[in-house]
Scaffold this motif. Sequence first.
Motif, PDB file in Angstrom:
ATOM      1  N   ARG A  54       1.357  -1.344   0.052  1.00  0.00           N
ATOM      2  CA  ARG A  54      -0.072   0.170  -0.176  1.00  0.00           C
ATOM      3  C   ARG A  54       0.981   1.391  -0.022  1.00  0.00           C
ATOM      4  O   ARG A  54       1.638   1.340   0.949  1.00  0.00           O
ATOM      5  CB  ARG A  54      -0.608   0.243   1.426  1.00  0.00           C
ATOM      6  CG  ARG A  54      -1.774   1.098   1.424  1.00  0.00           C
ATOM      7  CD  ARG A  54      -2.469   1.599   2.469  1.00  0.00           C
ATOM      8  NE  ARG A  54      -1.786   1.473   3.029  1.00  0.00           N
ATOM      9  CZ  ARG A  54      -2.706   1.917   5.627  1.00  0.00           C
ATOM     10  NH1 ARG A  54      -3.332   1.483   4.905  1.00  0.00           N
ATOM     11  NH2 ARG A  54      -1.755   2.111   5.723  1.00  0.00           N
ATOM     12  N   ALA A  55       0.466   2.137  -0.882  1.00  0.00           N
ATOM     13  CA  ALA A  55       1.015   3.334  -0.409  1.00  0.00           C
ATOM     14  C   ALA A  55       0.112   4.048  -0.465  1.00  0.00           C
ATOM     15  O   ALA A  55      -0.747   4.556  -1.332  1.00  0.00           O
ATOM     16  CB  ALA A  55       2.350   3.791  -2.102  1.00  0.00           C
ATOM     17  N   SER A  83      -2.590   3.265  -3.783  1.00  0.00           N
ATOM     18  CA  SER A  83      -2.873   2.669  -4.214  1.00  0.00           C
ATOM     19  C   SER A  83      -4.365   1.523  -4.467  1.00  0.00           C
ATOM     20  O   SER A  83      -5.455   2.483  -3.708  1.00  0.00           O
ATOM     21  CB  SER A  83      -1.674   1.141  -4.171  1.00  0.00           C
ATOM     22  OG  SER A  83      -1.316   1.722  -2.803  1.00  0.00           O
ATOM     23  N   GLY A  84      -4.096   0.527  -4.931  1.00  0.00           N
ATOM     24  CA  GLY A  84      -5.375  -0.141  -5.125  1.00  0.00           C
ATOM     25  C   GLY A  84      -5.916  -1.351  -6.046  1.00  0.00           C
ATOM     26  O   GLY A  84      -5.617  -0.465  -7.108  1.00  0.00           O
ATOM     27  N   THR A 107      -5.461  -1.945  -0.550  1.00  0.00           N
ATOM     28  CA  THR A 107      -4.388  -2.212  -0.663  1.00  0.00           C
ATOM     29  C   THR A 107      -4.186  -2.733  -2.278  1.00  0.00           C
ATOM     30  O   THR A 107      -4.994  -3.601  -2.355  1.00  0.00           O
ATOM     31  CB  THR A 107      -3.960  -4.216   0.422  1.00  0.00           C
ATOM     32  OG1 THR A 107      -4.126  -3.539   1.277  1.00  0.00           O
ATOM     33  CG2 THR A 107      -3.350  -4.656   0.150  1.00  0.00           C
ATOM     34  N   GLN A 108      -2.518  -2.971  -2.854  1.00  0.00           N
ATOM     35  CA  GLN A 108      -2.278  -3.174  -3.648  1.00  0.00           C
ATOM     36  C   GLN A 108      -1.788  -5.144  -3.960  1.00  0.00           C
ATOM     37  O   GLN A 108      -0.487  -5.226  -2.942  1.00  0.00           O
ATOM     38  CB  GLN A 108      -1.439  -2.621  -4.860  1.00  0.00           C
ATOM     39  CG  GLN A 108      -1.038  -3.044  -6.536  1.00  0.00           C
ATOM     40  CD  GLN A 108      -2.298  -3.161  -7.241  1.00  0.00           C
ATOM     41  OE1 GLN A 108      -2.699  -2.354  -7.578  1.00  0.00           O
ATOM     42  NE2 GLN A 108      -2.132  -4.307  -7.748  1.00  0.00           N
ATOM     43  N   THR A 109      -2.767  -6.024  -4.635  1.00  0.00           N
ATOM     44  CA  THR A 109      -1.929  -7.302  -4.483  1.00  0.00           C
ATOM     45  C   THR A 109      -0.737  -7.237  -5.697  1.00  0.00           C
ATOM     46  O   THR A 109      -0.978  -6.898  -7.111  1.00  0.00           O
ATOM     47  CB  THR A 109      -3.286  -8.118  -4.973  1.00  0.00           C
ATOM     48  OG1 THR A 109      -4.477  -8.338  -4.076  1.00  0.00           O
ATOM     49  CG2 THR A 109      -2.036  -9.922  -4.944  1.00  0.00           C
ATOM     50  N   VAL A 162      -2.942   4.171  -8.919  1.00  0.00           N
ATOM     51  CA  VAL A 162      -3.157   4.884  -8.584  1.00  0.00           C
ATOM     52  C   VAL A 162      -4.390   5.435  -8.569  1.00  0.00           C
ATOM     53  O   VAL A 162      -5.206   5.732 -10.084  1.00  0.00           O
ATOM     54  CB  VAL A 162      -2.210   5.702  -9.456  1.00  0.00           C
ATOM     55  CG1 VAL A 162      -2.131   7.193  -7.811  1.00  0.00           C
ATOM     56  CG2 VAL A 162      -0.473   5.203  -8.427  1.00  0.00           C
ATOM     57  N   TRP A 163      -4.978   5.339  -7.550  1.00  0.00           N
ATOM     58  CA  TRP A 163      -6.270   6.673  -7.435  1.00  0.00           C
ATOM     59  C   TRP A 163      -6.542   7.631  -6.610  1.00  0.00           C
ATOM     60  O   TRP A 163      -5.735   8.047  -5.964  1.00  0.00           O
ATOM     61  CB  TRP A 163      -7.180   5.498  -6.725  1.00  0.00           C
ATOM     62  CG  TRP A 163      -7.407   4.245  -6.984  1.00  0.00           C
ATOM     63  CD1 TRP A 163      -6.574   3.262  -6.893  1.00  0.00           C
ATOM     64  CD2 TRP A 163      -8.449   3.272  -8.469  1.00  0.00           C
ATOM     65  NE1 TRP A 163      -6.909   1.549  -7.658  1.00  0.00           N
ATOM     66  CE2 TRP A 163      -8.145   1.944  -8.691  1.00  0.00           C
ATOM     67  CE3 TRP A 163      -9.773   4.049  -8.951  1.00  0.00           C
ATOM     68  CZ2 TRP A 163      -8.621   0.893  -9.240  1.00  0.00           C
ATOM     69  CZ3 TRP A 163      -9.933   3.458  -9.142  1.00  0.00           C
ATOM     70  CH2 TRP A 163      -9.856   1.691 -10.080  1.00  0.00           C
ATOM     71  N   LEU A 164      -6.959   7.856  -7.262  1.00  0.00           N
ATOM     72  CA  LEU A 164      -7.575   9.548  -5.851  1.00  0.00           C
ATOM     73  C   LEU A 164      -8.341   9.447  -5.164  1.00  0.00           C
ATOM     74  O   LEU A 164      -9.200   9.233  -4.955  1.00  0.00           O
ATOM     75  CB  LEU A 164      -7.982  10.706  -7.092  1.00  0.00           C
ATOM     76  CG  LEU A 164      -8.171  12.881  -6.177  1.00  0.00           C
ATOM     77  CD1 LEU A 164      -7.074  12.859  -6.124  1.00  0.00           C
ATOM     78  CD2 LEU A 164      -9.058  12.919  -6.976  1.00  0.00           C
TER      79      LEU A 164
END
Length: 581
Positions: free
Chosen positions: A203-204, A224-225, A234-236, A246-248
């Motif tokens: 996660r970032a 992230s996601g 969380t990004q797998t 990357v999401w807002l």
Amino acid sequence: MIYSNNFRRSAQSLAVVSAIALFGAMDTAHAQQPTPLGDSAMVRLIRGLMQSGTLTKDVGEALLAQAQTEAIAAQQAQRQAAAPTAVAGGLRVEPGDVRVPYISQTVRDQIRDEVKGQVMAQAKTEGWAAPNETPEWSKRIHVEGDMRVRNESRSYSGGNSNIEINWGAINEGSGFDVNPTTNLALPSLLNTRQDRRNQLKARARLGIFADITDQTKAGMRLASGSDDSPVSTTQTLGGGLGKKNVWLDQMWLSHKPQEWLTITGGRFGNPFVSTDMLYSNDLNFDGIAAQFDKTLANKDISLFGTLGLIPLEYSSDSFPSRSQDKQSSENKWMLGAQFGANWKLDKENSVRGALAYYDFHNTEGQVSQPCALYAGAEACSTDWSRPAFMQKGNTLMLLRNIALDPANPANTPQPQYVGLASKFQLIDLNLRWDTKVAGYGLRLDANYLRNQAYDKAKMFAHAQGGIVNNFGGTGGTSEADFQSGGNAYSVQATFGKPSPAARGDWNVLAGYKRIEPDALPDGFNDSTFHQGGTNAKGYFLGGSYAIDKNLWFTGRWSATKQVFGPPLAIDTLQLEFNARF
């Protein structure tokens, strides 16, 4: 360029100061090689600085007057040097001599100091005097972020039911045909028996926040996601080493019309005091929130509260897309109100209590008007009422009243969507006690939730016989076979530092949760406990240790099972390395 202009102004200002400091030397030079006043370099320099705005008019004119006086004095001194020695009793006065006033060194020093002070004040304001200084606007912006790398393992009991329908996947597609004559396939099913070990996740999050004024602030955060889930950033990892999304995650403005009141609009962090049993720690809210915080006169008690108007979903403006007759707007909202207090009992003990009410408006499913999909209708009138996002656990109902083809009723496809069968009007009570035991911090948290709108009989009447889940093990689908509830609670004890920050900080925690199927909407709570949603109970253990400032390890274990219905037991282990800046 701004910086080149500032550099030029700085050089000019230093030239003025240097010129004034060297007036004495210039007197000697003028005495040797007199220069007409209108052509002197000093006069041209001073006039140029006045035109550029580096020198104010009054200071410039004073310098011009001084330059003129000294030029005349220099010319007179030259003539006197060539004339005969003064006669006794006084100086020899020649025709054409001019008497000029004398400007003392003290006055010249004063003019120099005034010019220097003005130039340095301007340099400080514009931020170009000192090379290590930054512009004023940059001091009102700060950056925050955090990183996390996680190893996650999930273990499923071999005795779990292997028929757990993925209702969210059905709602995201074109529906599931419930007519066994036209569809022999099973719906999308969740994994319930095969373990998932050592999955690496990360996660970032990176936020930029600005103090526009003392009362107004703004913020924006990226995260992230793996998808647009509202409850996880969380990004797998893996995925063929492809780049990640990357999401807002946040974008908001806030204003404080009063010291005790803050109004925030946009997409922002959770403004309510709550636990992850109701709202995930990664969940952000859209809408408007007003928060107040007031410390009483004795300073041991402070009151706080929040009012929130949260839009959950708007129906499409062009629904149905291929129909000339569009449907009226349908909006889903969450209205929240909370009031609470913090009370510092003594140096080692403090308590916090908060009571909230959340009304989820227009979120329950609606049975549609008869819709003739067989005749080419693209949708039914209540397709909008299916949830935009769901996990699992809530009681669900069929939404579509599908008209059968009179020419072939048995073979009419019946693709269905599902919606929430219950309304949700929640009473939420949160309690916290912070104390000391053997010199270490101890925090006790308790949370109780009750869905005031839960009513089994009303749910069955509203669904018109279309309830599809949360039945017992008898195999029946009547109201007598139905099992659900509207209560939830959690308790947790944390020993040590609740949020490790400095090197050597640590904590251990233990807790228990029990969430009945219709105690709360299943789409917004923690996505780890029982893999998200409701109809879950179990305990959890964890701990953290900081190996450096803002750098810590965390471990967490949870063992959960369903409250009602077929067996579904899930154990989850998470090992994390965290950092923030």
